[in-house]
Design an enzyme around this catalytic site. Structure first.
Site, PDB file in Angstrom:
ATOM      1  N   ARG A  53       0.865  -1.186   0.000  1.00  0.00           N
ATOM      2  CA  ARG A  53       0.000   0.000   0.000  1.00  0.00           C
ATOM      3  C   ARG A  53       0.894   1.226   0.000  1.00  0.00           C
ATOM      4  NH1 ARG A  53       2.452   1.957   3.657  1.00  0.00           N
ATOM      5  NH2 ARG A  53       0.939   3.640   3.762  1.00  0.00           N
ATOM      6  N   GLY A  54       0.263   2.393  -0.114  1.00  0.00           N
ATOM      7  CA  GLY A  54       1.002   3.631  -0.323  1.00  0.00           C
ATOM      8  C   GLY A  54       0.975   3.956  -1.800  1.00  0.00           C
ATOM      9  N   ALA A  55       0.566   5.169  -2.141  1.00  0.00           N
ATOM     10  CA  ALA A  55       0.324   5.517  -3.542  1.00  0.00           C
ATOM     11  C   ALA A  55       1.506   5.213  -4.467  1.00  0.00           C
ATOM     12  CB  ALA A  55      -0.091   6.984  -3.653  1.00  0.00           C
ATOM     13  N   GLN A 187      -2.044   2.092  10.130  1.00  0.00           N
ATOM     14  CA  GLN A 187      -0.780   2.214   9.404  1.00  0.00           C
ATOM     15  C   GLN A 187       0.269   3.002  10.193  1.00  0.00           C
ATOM     16  OE1 GLN A 187      -3.834   2.832   8.101  1.00  0.00           O
ATOM     17  NE2 GLN A 187      -3.887   2.543   5.886  1.00  0.00           N
ATOM     18  N   ASP A 228      -2.443  10.925  -1.888  1.00  0.00           N
ATOM     19  CA  ASP A 228      -2.737   9.886  -2.872  1.00  0.00           C
ATOM     20  C   ASP A 228      -3.180  10.466  -4.205  1.00  0.00           C
ATOM     21  OD1 ASP A 228      -2.976   6.847  -1.626  1.00  0.00           O
ATOM     22  OD2 ASP A 228      -3.070   8.426  -0.127  1.00  0.00           O
ATOM     23  N   ASN A 238      -5.981  12.043   1.003  1.00  0.00           N
ATOM     24  CA  ASN A 238      -5.016  11.299   1.809  1.00  0.00           C
ATOM     25  C   ASN A 238      -5.799  10.443   2.795  1.00  0.00           C
ATOM     26  OD1 ASN A 238      -2.178  10.746   2.366  1.00  0.00           O
ATOM     27  ND2 ASN A 238      -2.524  11.702   4.339  1.00  0.00           N
ATOM     28  N   LYS A 239      -5.089   9.639   3.567  1.00  0.00           N
ATOM     29  CA  LYS A 239      -5.738   8.691   4.470  1.00  0.00           C
ATOM     30  C   LYS A 239      -6.773   9.385   5.350  1.00  0.00           C
ATOM     31  CE  LYS A 239      -5.049   5.259   4.244  1.00  0.00           C
ATOM     32  NZ  LYS A 239      -5.797   4.330   3.349  1.00  0.00           N
TER      33      LYS A 239
END
Length: 338
Positions: A53-55, A187, A228, A238-239
């Site tokens: 995960r993570g853009a 996360q 993201d 974003n998250k």
């Protein structure tokens, strides 16, 4: 002196000649386990389940997924569609797949794999430059608050938001990081704290709801997060929980920085209203590690991201330039802005 990547001493993803090896982020921090992805479908599964995960990282993984499809003689158009749909919010995912699609038309496996490697190398370079561009914002003795994980686990390099922190830390500055746990997938607690510990960066884990009290007490000097997708007007995804932090920072006159590579800017997206926000399984909210934490008949809403307005951002820190609040109208030297 060893590089920052060498000091962190782990690889988020690695091409192994005929397959992609990923650190399984679902198992962290308890276990350091790896997945071997040998098909595009396995890469899709790893992205959907957040093993990766993570853009930027999922963009790189998708690039290698396209390479795996090409090596296997699969329809690369079909693979591209599946990979793009694996997670809809991150701009880097579609950007990387589109870049790979052009190369796949050559039907040259070596060239296709080489392009995926180039995407990974480009991201590592962008992370280093973001770190260099942003480290000057962090004074010696600063207290930084970060949300989710925008470090090496989320990229092909040292990270974006955490890349800035690592660069400042290893330059000799005293940095302390407040780490939001980042419910519901944790996360921050599972990944960011794990990374910072490996790097020897002093940090303190907090519940997400503690941030307001810390700011009011003067214990937060700045906030740094990743992104993201960034719209043409500066709104960004974003998250989930990032929007609240941006509002809190503005209220307390605390600088709020967004660190992201140029591939995160979506010129086709006019405002935050155009960003598709992924909704995930409600079980991520109703349960922790498989244990239900609410009554069986309770429903849950689980958007993975929220949209924060660009007006709340002090600066966007990219590998090319630092874009301040007034720069959206002032000019566009690197083509990042509309």
């Amino acid at each position: 002196m060893n590089s920052i990547s060498e000091r962190l001493n782990f690889r988020t993803l690695e091409w192994r000649g005929d397959h992609l090896r990923l650190i399984d982020q679902r198992a962290l921090p308890g276990k350091e386990e790896y997945l071997e992805c040998r098909t595009a479908a396995e890469v899709v599964s790893a992205i959907k389940t957040m093993a990766i995960r993570g853009a930027p990282a999922i963009g790189i993984a998708a690039a290698y997924g396209m390479a795996l499809a090409a090596i296997a003689g699969q329809d690369y158009g079909e693979a591209a569609l599946l990979l793009k749909n694996s997670r809809p919010t991150a701009a880097n995912l579609a950007w990387a797949v589109d870049r790979m699609t052009l190369i796949c038309e050559s039907h040259d496996s070596a060239k296709i794999v080489g392009e995926a490697k180039a995407i990974e190398a480009d991201d590592a370079m962008m992370c280093r430059q973001i770190g260099a561009n942003g480290a000057g914002f962090l004074a010696d003795g600063i207290n930084v608050l970060t949300h989710c994980n925008a470090g090496a686990l989320a990229t092909g390099g040292i990270g974006t938001a955490l890349g800035i922190i690592y660069t400042a830390h290893f330059s000799g500055k005293r940095i302390h990081v407040w780490v939001d746990e980042t419910r519901p997938f944790l996360q921050g607690a599972r990944l960011t704290a794990w990374e910072l510990g490996r790097a020897g960066v002093p940090h303190t884990l907090i519940c997400d709801s503690v941030a307001a009290s810390l700011m009011a007490a003067g214990k937060v000097d700045c906030v740094i997060v990743g992104a993201d997708r960034i719209a043409r007007n500066g709104d960004f995804a974003n998250k989930i929980g990032t929007y609240g932090l941006a509002v809190l920072a503005a209220h307390h006159n605390i600088p709020f920085y967004v660190a992201a590579p140029s591939s995160t800017f979506d010129k086709q997206c006019c405002t935050g209203e155009d960003i598709v926000v992924e909704e995930r399984d409600p079980a991520e909210v109703t349960s922790i590690s498989g244990t239900r934490i609410c009554p069986a008949d309770s429903n849950a809403y689980n958007p993975a991201f929220d949209i924060a307005p660009g007006s709340l951002v002090t600066s966007f820190i990219t590998e090319k330039e630092i874009i301040g609040a007034g720069d959206w109208e002032a000019g566009n030297p690197h083509g990042l802005l509309p």
